[in-house]
Design a protein around this motif. Structure first.
Motif, PDB file in Angstrom:
ATOM      1  N   GLN B 114       0.853  -1.176   0.000  1.00  7.15           N
ATOM      2  CA  GLN B 114       0.000   0.000   0.000  1.00  7.15           C
ATOM      3  C   GLN B 114       0.903   1.244   0.000  1.00  7.15           C
ATOM      4  OE1 GLN B 114      -2.703  -0.965   3.369  1.00  7.15           O
ATOM      5  NE2 GLN B 114      -4.301  -1.038   1.800  1.00  7.15           N
ATOM      6  N   PRO B 115       0.361   2.391  -0.414  1.00 12.10           N
ATOM      7  CA  PRO B 115       1.227   3.567  -0.627  1.00 12.10           C
ATOM      8  C   PRO B 115       1.851   4.132   0.641  1.00 12.10           C
ATOM      9  CG  PRO B 115      -1.092   4.139  -0.898  1.00 12.10           C
ATOM     10  CD  PRO B 115      -1.027   2.647  -0.826  1.00 12.10           C
ATOM     11  N   GLY B 116       1.241   3.855   1.816  1.00 14.13           N
ATOM     12  CA  GLY B 116       1.766   4.420   3.053  1.00 14.13           C
ATOM     13  C   GLY B 116       2.891   3.616   3.689  1.00 14.13           C
ATOM     14  N   VAL B 117       3.257   2.491   3.073  1.00 17.07           N
ATOM     15  CA  VAL B 117       4.382   1.699   3.588  1.00 17.07           C
ATOM     16  C   VAL B 117       5.665   2.513   3.460  1.00 17.07           C
ATOM     17  CG1 VAL B 117       5.813  -0.353   3.153  1.00 17.07           C
ATOM     18  CG2 VAL B 117       3.303  -0.529   3.097  1.00 17.07           C
ATOM     19  N   THR B 118       6.465   2.558   4.524  1.00 11.79           N
ATOM     20  CA  THR B 118       7.724   3.307   4.432  1.00 11.79           C
ATOM     21  C   THR B 118       8.852   2.388   3.962  1.00 11.79           C
ATOM     22  OG1 THR B 118       8.371   2.847   6.714  1.00 11.79           O
ATOM     23  CG2 THR B 118       7.059   4.843   6.325  1.00 11.79           C
ATOM     24  N   ARG B 119       9.896   3.041   3.519  1.00 10.43           N
ATOM     25  CA  ARG B 119      11.058   2.315   3.011  1.00 10.43           C
ATOM     26  C   ARG B 119      11.658   1.384   4.065  1.00 10.43           C
ATOM     27  NH1 ARG B 119      15.997   2.177   2.036  1.00 10.43           N
ATOM     28  NH2 ARG B 119      16.458   3.519   3.791  1.00 10.43           N
ATOM     29  N   SER B 120      11.794   1.872   5.315  1.00  7.81           N
ATOM     30  CA  SER B 120      12.422   1.052   6.357  1.00  7.81           C
ATOM     31  C   SER B 120      11.511  -0.118   6.734  1.00  7.81           C
ATOM     32  CB  SER B 120      12.761   1.897   7.589  1.00  7.81           C
ATOM     33  OG  SER B 120      11.586   2.406   8.177  1.00  7.81           O
ATOM     34  N   GLN B 121      10.206   0.117   6.716  1.00 11.06           N
ATOM     35  CA  GLN B 121       9.236  -0.951   6.995  1.00 11.06           C
ATOM     36  C   GLN B 121       9.355  -2.060   5.949  1.00 11.06           C
ATOM     37  OE1 GLN B 121       5.251   0.590   6.685  1.00 11.06           O
ATOM     38  NE2 GLN B 121       4.275  -1.411   6.899  1.00 11.06           N
ATOM     39  N   LEU B 122       9.475  -1.663   4.709  1.00  6.62           N
ATOM     40  CA  LEU B 122       9.602  -2.639   3.615  1.00  6.62           C
ATOM     41  C   LEU B 122      10.923  -3.400   3.728  1.00  6.62           C
ATOM     42  CD1 LEU B 122       8.487  -3.848   0.981  1.00  6.62           C
ATOM     43  CD2 LEU B 122       9.598  -1.985  -0.264  1.00  6.62           C
ATOM     44  N   GLU B 123      11.985  -2.667   4.018  1.00  5.78           N
ATOM     45  CA  GLU B 123      13.310  -3.274   4.120  1.00  5.78           C
ATOM     46  C   GLU B 123      13.310  -4.382   5.174  1.00  5.78           C
ATOM     47  OE1 GLU B 123      16.324  -0.380   4.926  1.00  5.78           O
ATOM     48  OE2 GLU B 123      17.969  -1.841   4.732  1.00  5.78           O
ATOM     49  N   LYS B 124      12.699  -4.069   6.312  1.00  2.00           N
ATOM     50  CA  LYS B 124      12.642  -5.014   7.433  1.00  2.00           C
ATOM     51  C   LYS B 124      11.907  -6.292   7.021  1.00  2.00           C
ATOM     52  CE  LYS B 124      11.263  -4.907  12.247  1.00  2.00           C
ATOM     53  NZ  LYS B 124      10.398  -4.204  13.202  1.00  2.00           N
ATOM     54  N   GLU B 125      10.779  -6.132   6.326  1.00  2.00           N
ATOM     55  CA  GLU B 125       9.987  -7.291   5.916  1.00  2.00           C
ATOM     56  C   GLU B 125      10.727  -8.120   4.865  1.00  2.00           C
ATOM     57  OE1 GLU B 125       7.354  -8.494   7.164  1.00  2.00           O
ATOM     58  OE2 GLU B 125       6.759  -9.977   5.653  1.00  2.00           O
ATOM     59  N   LEU B 126      11.325  -7.440   3.891  1.00  2.00           N
ATOM     60  CA  LEU B 126      11.973  -8.158   2.783  1.00  2.00           C
ATOM     61  C   LEU B 126      13.189  -8.952   3.253  1.00  2.00           C
ATOM     62  CD1 LEU B 126      11.812  -5.526  -0.119  1.00  2.00           C
ATOM     63  CD2 LEU B 126      10.456  -7.624   0.101  1.00  2.00           C
ATOM     64  N   LYS B 127      13.845  -8.447   4.281  1.00  2.00           N
ATOM     65  CA  LYS B 127      15.033  -9.115   4.816  1.00  2.00           C
ATOM     66  C   LYS B 127      14.726 -10.569   5.181  1.00  2.00           C
ATOM     67  CE  LYS B 127      18.173  -6.385   6.836  1.00  2.00           C
ATOM     68  NZ  LYS B 127      18.636  -5.480   7.910  1.00  2.00           N
ATOM     69  N   LYS B 128      13.493 -10.810   5.659  1.00  2.00           N
ATOM     70  CA  LYS B 128      13.091 -12.177   6.014  1.00  2.00           C
ATOM     71  C   LYS B 128      13.175 -13.128   4.826  1.00  2.00           C
ATOM     72  CE  LYS B 128       9.562 -10.379   9.185  1.00  2.00           C
ATOM     73  NZ  LYS B 128       8.094 -10.162   9.278  1.00  2.00           N
ATOM     74  N   TYR B 129      13.041 -12.574   3.636  1.00  2.00           N
ATOM     75  CA  TYR B 129      13.052 -13.398   2.421  1.00  2.00           C
ATOM     76  C   TYR B 129      14.406 -13.341   1.706  1.00  2.00           C
ATOM     77  CZ  TYR B 129       7.974 -13.124   2.983  1.00  2.00           C
ATOM     78  OH  TYR B 129       6.694 -13.188   3.461  1.00  2.00           O
ATOM     79  N   GLY B 130      15.372 -12.645   2.301  1.00  2.00           N
ATOM     80  CA  GLY B 130      16.664 -12.487   1.630  1.00  2.00           C
ATOM     81  C   GLY B 130      16.584 -11.523   0.456  1.00  2.00           C
ATOM     82  N   LEU B 131      15.568 -10.668   0.476  1.00  2.00           N
ATOM     83  CA  LEU B 131      15.356  -9.743  -0.636  1.00  2.00           C
ATOM     84  C   LEU B 131      15.581  -8.302  -0.198  1.00  2.00           C
ATOM     85  CD1 LEU B 131      12.014 -11.270  -1.994  1.00  2.00           C
ATOM     86  CD2 LEU B 131      14.277 -11.488  -3.051  1.00  2.00           C
ATOM     87  N   PHE B 132      15.802  -7.414  -1.165  1.00  2.00           N
ATOM     88  CA  PHE B 132      15.781  -6.001  -0.813  1.00  2.00           C
ATOM     89  C   PHE B 132      15.232  -5.147  -1.955  1.00  2.00           C
ATOM     90  CE2 PHE B 132      19.690  -5.423  -3.114  1.00  2.00           C
ATOM     91  CZ  PHE B 132      20.061  -4.078  -3.105  1.00  2.00           C
ATOM     92  N   PHE B 133      14.655  -3.994  -1.556  1.00  2.00           N
ATOM     93  CA  PHE B 133      14.161  -3.028  -2.525  1.00  2.00           C
ATOM     94  C   PHE B 133      15.261  -1.996  -2.705  1.00  2.00           C
ATOM     95  CE2 PHE B 133      11.822   0.936  -3.585  1.00  2.00           C
ATOM     96  CZ  PHE B 133      11.366   0.523  -4.824  1.00  2.00           C
ATOM     97  N   THR B 134      15.631  -1.747  -3.966  1.00  2.00           N
ATOM     98  CA  THR B 134      16.908  -1.076  -4.194  1.00  2.00           C
ATOM     99  C   THR B 134      16.886   0.442  -4.021  1.00  2.00           C
ATOM    100  OG1 THR B 134      16.433  -0.954  -6.558  1.00  2.00           O
ATOM    101  CG2 THR B 134      17.684  -2.865  -5.797  1.00  2.00           C
ATOM    102  N   VAL B 135      15.715   1.081  -4.176  1.00  2.00           N
ATOM    103  CA  VAL B 135      15.742   2.550  -4.207  1.00  2.00           C
ATOM    104  C   VAL B 135      15.871   3.130  -2.800  1.00  2.00           C
ATOM    105  CG1 VAL B 135      14.612   4.649  -5.014  1.00  2.00           C
ATOM    106  CG2 VAL B 135      14.342   2.513  -6.299  1.00  2.00           C
TER     107      VAL B 135
END
Lengths: 460, 460
Positions: B114-135
């Motif tokens: 959703q649009p209100g997700v922050t970058r750090s919130q996303l980073e934290k979640e993706l880390k669980k999957y070994g993934l990252f969002f690059t921007v």
């Protein structure tokens, strides 16, 4: 076009604006500009012009407006969805005479070209600077045409598609005005993103008269490989595993058994007739070795029956030439037939299922066909041979296309990964884009209110 | 907004459509939504709403149309060019309650948020999957806001900008209809490229209610480094040499002497006060070692006085935290002052001259300021401190900005590399885009005929 007399007046006006010998109604030339490389029905234009500058293109568009006739920009004619077929007649603008490489800015990794420059012409020039342009659609298309359809191809899995590699376009609009869509900056947040909008607009929003493209240094080391599998499934699983391992693969192409067979016959190769991946890696020597070892491990886990590496240029060239000729091999080996090429792209997790279904679809169609694809992007093609005079063949081919597209759209994919909409993919626009079609239509109406630029394409 | 009574009716209608406690005219909340992080003059909205679904956003936009008031979408308020300031009042749509990570499709390297997700919130979640969002724009912005301004930042030199990493947007248009701009396919040539058009449109064409973003695997190995130089010139020359050597650098940030000084004070680092490059490389172990050796050789040729590497996560984090805090360091160390940040991007061959001129411009302005920048893209910022109550300070800052932008535009660059236009860069739109502004205006008129969506931004 209403009446011969209007046509004659327009021809005279165009000859006045351009030059007498660069405006033609010669039947042979009209016929040459009536078709593309696909099975779609040709249609003659009324006039073909060969401008030599943006001003001449602008003059042509203005005269077309005055005489109320369509304008269709034309590069090399290698489109596959009727994108350049002048289905409502009018003027075809052939960019053959605008084929200069204007500037290589090697320190900026940029090159400025006219729209009629071909991919091989650009490659040859850039080699002198140790540079290369990454987009490789197979056909020796013009850069203008590649931008118009948002072409991509074998290297897009690493380097992106045309839209990612166009920094600026000079465009002649429907009113004859000339704009630039971008700049030479590597990125920008200024204004609306016109670059991306015009790339892929297939001549329906404007005619490109100059392109500024991103280029990169030729990789230090290149390693190509051919990996043979027992089944298409295994090959696709191997691709997914390679991607998930984070190996920065530069090319990964699937060629199925039937396509290998046609390829062997045409290219005089003696590849084992099995589902095969054609792969390429770019990097520094140590990194590449590391990647190659890792990749070899992965494909062997995926039941690879044999992997062969090509490190020298000659070996690599032979391998990629064979791959690029796959479509032509089918055409050559089926004289009198035309080729229909499907072009869906699916999320990578749906690829194995999609390719399996595609194989069944070919069998059920009863037509000869093979599968090739840029599988790292989830984009694959069925090369299907049909008799264009046989309505039954055409019906079977359309049915297959319908099935393949439906499969992709139901799974979040797209009806065209790289060939564009033309008229061939128009009937799927509603299913793919839904309400967003209205936005596209509004943009078309805003920029080309008289529906003069390549009418009947993309937007109905 | 005409009259209190209309306002009260609209509030009641919004409360009916959303929920009573998610529609407010509370003065403190209005004030909180009146400004961004820049020096630009705040302006109060009339109403702030907190929708929880696309349907609620659609209902809000429809009511805004009925009552003829503007709508301004709002993420975290970290914009720098007044992009989210409701300069004509109206309704601010705050996406704070639409902050769910909806789906991680790890096999497809996609995430839906959703649009209100922050970058750090996303980073934290993706880390669980070994993934990252690059921007990585530095600020902990929302993904919706980052897409709206086409944000980029430290990693864009390798992984691209927001526009390159958005696969699909769900957008509420001016008429309240809801569209999707893309699909889950890695590439597409279907229809016009609405993805790219809406990314960077700063809420002037629609409100984003869902984003599908491309993610990648966390690199196997990461190496960060800090290289100190005798002069900014040497540092910039080193960047150009590294790029030309084809080293696939993941981050390359310039921080000048003055910015290092502020950084040391704020972040309690003890970096030598010299022009410094903050660098990062991603890859496999062997390849990385090869790249690092090559890079060390290059920077030493460019008179690097010292290079220090950080291989462990803690050291790297400290280094990048210090870099990210550079702008805040200036603000913290200059209480009562506001910051103006320039944001041009030039072709890389023009970078050395541009940075040299920027240093002179800071000196001549008489204001405190430093230079930081994503120099691999040719994008750099002057962080300039000014007293917002002092007209002379503002005049000097504007004069400096004017000079920096002119320098860039005269050399094929852009007035904004990543902060967007808002109102701050509006006066440069004509010089940068020329006739193309008319195309942008036509698109705005076609999609928002009542000029209701974030009016007065980008397009005058």
């Amino acid at each position: 076009m209403e009446g011969t007399q209007t046509n004659m007046k327009l021809v005279a006006a165009l000859q006045e604006a351009l030059a007498e010998n660069r405006v033609t109604t010669n039947q042979t030339l009209l016929a040459q500009h009536s078709s593309d490389e696909s099975y779609h029905t040709p249609h003659l234009p009324d006039i073909v012009v060969f401008p030599e500058s943006a001003d001449e293109v602008s003059a042509t568009v203005k005269l077309a407006k005055t005489y109320d006739v369509p304008v269709v920009p034309y590069g090399y004619g290698s489109s596959l969805e009727a994108n350049v077929i002048p289905q409502q007649g009018g003027i075809v603008i052939d960019f053959a005479n605008m084929n200069e490489i204007l500037e290589v800015r090697e320190n900026d990794f940029l090159v400025k070209v006219q729209p009629g420059v071909t991919r091989s012409q650009l490659e040859k020039e850039l080699k002198k600077y140790g540079l290369f342009f990454t987009v490789d659609p197979g056909a020796d298309a013009t850069l203008g045409g590649m931008a118009a359809t948002n072409a991509s191809g074998t290297t897009s899995v690493k380097y992106g598609i045309m839209r990612d590699n166009v920094r600026d376009l000079e465009v002649v609009l429907a009113d004859g005005s000339i704009i630039h869509t971008g700049s030479m900056a590597a990125k920008s947040s200024s204004g609306y993103n016109l670059n991306g909008l015009f790339v892929g607009s297939e001549g329906t929003l404007g005619c490109f008269t100059e392109l500024t493209l991103k280029v990169i240094g030729i990789p230090e080391h290149i390693m190509a490989a051919r990996a043979e599998f027992h089944s298409v499934d295994d090959a696709v699983d191997a691709v997914i595993a390679i991607m998930q391992a984070g190996i920065p693969i530069a090319r990964v192409e699937l060629v199925d058994e039937e396509a290998i067979k046609q390829m062997n016959e045409y290219s005089e190769t003696d590849y084992h007739e099995a589902p095969t991946l054609f792969l390429e890696l770019h990097g520094n020597e140590a990194g590449l070795k590391n990647d190659v070892d890792f990749m070899e491990e992965i494909v062997s886990d995926m039941n690879c029956r044999q992997i062969e590496f090509e490190t020298d240029t000659a070996g690599r060239n032979k391998l990629w030439e064979a791959r690029h000729n796959a479509a032509y091999a089918f055409i050559h080996n089926h004289p009198g037939r035309k080729q229909m090429v499907t072009d869906v792209c699916v999320p990578i997790s749906e690829l194995a299922g999609a390719v399996k279904d595609a194989r069944i679809a070919i069998s059920e169609s009863g037509l000869a066909g093979g599968i090739v694809g840029h599988v790292g992007d989830g984009n694959y093609h069925i090369l299907l041979m049909l008799d264009p005079e046989n309505p039954d063949d055409i019906a079977r081919a359309n049915q297959l296309n319908e099935r393949i597209v439906s499969y992709a759209l139901e799974r979040g994919g797209t009806c065209t990964g790289e060939h564009g909409v033309g008229t061939g993919k128009q009937k799927y626009q509603e299913r793919e884009h839904g309400e967003a079609r209205h936005v596209m239509r509004k943009i078309k109406q805003a920029l080309d209110p008289d529906d003069m630029l390549n009418p009947g394409k993309i937007i109905e």
